[in-house]
Design an enzyme around this catalytic site. Structure first.
Site, PDB file in Angstrom:
ATOM      1  N   GLU A 225      42.236 -17.115 128.287  1.00  0.00           N
ATOM      2  CA  GLU A 225      42.863 -18.414 128.085  1.00  0.00           C
ATOM      3  C   GLU A 225      42.465 -18.997 126.737  1.00  0.00           C
ATOM      4  OE1 GLU A 225      41.735 -20.733 131.561  1.00  0.00           O
ATOM      5  OE2 GLU A 225      41.905 -18.955 132.834  1.00  0.00           O
ATOM      6  N   GLU A 336      47.060 -28.676 132.134  1.00  0.00           N
ATOM      7  CA  GLU A 336      46.308 -28.791 133.383  1.00  0.00           C
ATOM      8  C   GLU A 336      45.400 -30.007 133.289  1.00  0.00           C
ATOM      9  OE1 GLU A 336      44.183 -25.292 134.727  1.00  0.00           O
ATOM     10  OE2 GLU A 336      42.516 -26.511 135.412  1.00  0.00           O
TER      11      GLU A 336
END
Ligand SMILES: *[C@@H]1O[C@H](CO)[C@@H](O)[C@H](O)[C@H]1NC(C)=O
Length: 421
Positions: A225, A336
């Protein structure tokens, strides 16, 4: 350890009891102090492991210290598998078909600006070294334990179209993403609008990133990520920072943010993982974005990361992973946040700019020129781009496609609002 309280035996049983009680209290506080000093020792040992000797240190205006660490002394080489690893100074094959920024219209170029890191104003790291954000005692003390410092608290990968409610409601984590699945992927790219979303509570965060995922969503999920994040817990402030993460066991024992464990091998002397990026975009004001490309080199099989058009940061060696040692099975792009729901209401922590996709450019945050790397090491438009969000009244996502931006989407929102109480 002996108690310092001296109790003379009184005639009354009660006074003896009080005496025992006092003595107990005092030895408790001794024990507490003892364990505090043991914790301090443990923290110090961990800091010594993380913070490698610096050739030069640069004080950044945001309070960070950037240590220029000799490349061969970086945290990666604490990994037992990397003791004899020969650093690869460049990827064998960069992917073909990078979105041609020269093709972008002049009007478009005027609209967005590349960003830099805050510490650049105060110096440079010498060649042969890499810039590492120094971990401070307070950074570690904010973590739930020394062992968990630098690791995610929970699994936080959005699972679109999952039938399993446990996978959908992951400890209040909320997402607004676009994704592709069902193929074999060898990388992904995006240019990500940079903002500084407001975080309501210290234990929440807001991030915008790419996920490169391998395996099904079980205990052995592999993930790489990268993106930007605001995380008061991890960094002690509300600054927007460049970050990376990796795990090969669904966020359990392996992996970490940035260089906070051994794994990622950095070769670049100009970009520091976890350092603040600056400037950030303003509502109806100047817009800034960062490009991130992650791809699997077809020769050695390592996963490389490039920041902007000019900075190849380094690579995650292929042996760190199981599924990703072969290829990725899903790519996700988007935001997120943690919704801690501590008072029964939705958090007002913002995602992206804090504004919904409908508002469009310079108001809502975007990902543009999103691409995937195919098995021939070519960057391609994503086929069958899906979207996912848990509560679109809180955070939403809207995709589009045009000549200047290729495949893009707007995403984010304010969290708490009349439709998301
Ligand atoms: C971060 O922002 C919150 C409000 O969004 C504020 O309460 C807090 O004091 C800020 N923290 C720091 C370290 O500036």
């Amino acid at each position: 350890m002996t108690s310092a309280v001296h109790c003379s035996t009184g005639r009354l049983a009660a006074s003896i009891l009080v005496c025992y009680w006092l003595g107990g209290l005092i030895s408790l506080s001794y024990a507490a102090r003892f364990s505090a000093s043991r914790q301090r020792l443990e923290v110090q040992k961990h800091l010594n492991r993380l913070n490698k000797p610096a050739v030069k240190s640069i004080q950044s205006p945001d309070g960070d210290i950037i240590d220029c660490v000799h490349m061969s002394k970086q945290p990666a080489f604490d990994h037992p598998f990397l003791r004899d690893h020969k650093i690869q100074m460049r990827p064998s094959y960069p992917p073909e078909g990078l979105f041609d920024e020269n093709k972008v219209s002049a009007k478009q170029k005027e609209r967005t600006n590349p960003v830099r890191q805050l510490w650049h104003q105060y110096g440079k790291c010498p060649e042969g070294t890499i810039p590492v954000r120094r971990t401070k005692e307070d950074d570690v003390l904010r973590a739930s334990s020394v062992k968990r410092y630098g690791k995610k608290k929970h699994r936080t990968v959005p699972v679109p179209r999952s039938a399993d409610p446990d996978l959908i409601n992951q400890n209040g984590h909320q997402h607004a993403i676009a994704y592709v699945e069902g193929g074999k992927y060898f990388g992904a790219k995006a240019t990500i609008n940079v903002w500084e979303p407001r975080i309501q509570r210290q234990n929440e965060f807001s991030l915008s990133q790419i996920w490169i995922l391998g395996g099904s969503f079980g205990e052995d999920l592999n993930s790489i990520e990268a993106g930007w994040q605001v995380s008061p817990d991890l960094y002690g402030d509300n600054n927007t920072r460049l970050f990376t993460y990796w795990t090969s066991d669904a966020y359990q024992a392996t992996g970490c943010y940035n260089l906070l464990c051994s794994g990622f091998i950095q070769i670049n002397s100009e970009i520091a993982m976890g350092a603040s990026i600056s400037p950030v975009s303003g509502y109806r004001n100047s817009q800034y974005d960062i490009s991130i490309l992650i791809w699997k080199d077809p020769k050695e099989g390592h996963w490389w990361m490039q920041f902007g058009n000019d900075y190849v940061l380094g690579y995650w060696p292929s042996f760190l992973f199981s599924y990703l040692a072969d290829s990725a099975s899903m790519i996700e792009w988007g935001g997120e946040v943690v919704n801690s729901e501590s008072d029964g209401h939705h958090t007002a922590t913002q995602m992206g700019s804090g504004h919904f996709p409908e508002e469009g450019f310079s108001k809502s945050s975007y990902f543009r020129n999103i691409q995937v790397v195919d098995s021939s090491n070519n960057l391609k438009a994503p086929k069958g781009l899906g979207t996912f969000t848990e509560q679109s009244n809180c955070y939403d996502v809207q995709t589009g496609n045009n000549d200047d931006w290729g495949h893009y989407f707007y995403y984010g929102g304010p969290g708490k609002n009349p439709n998301c109480p």
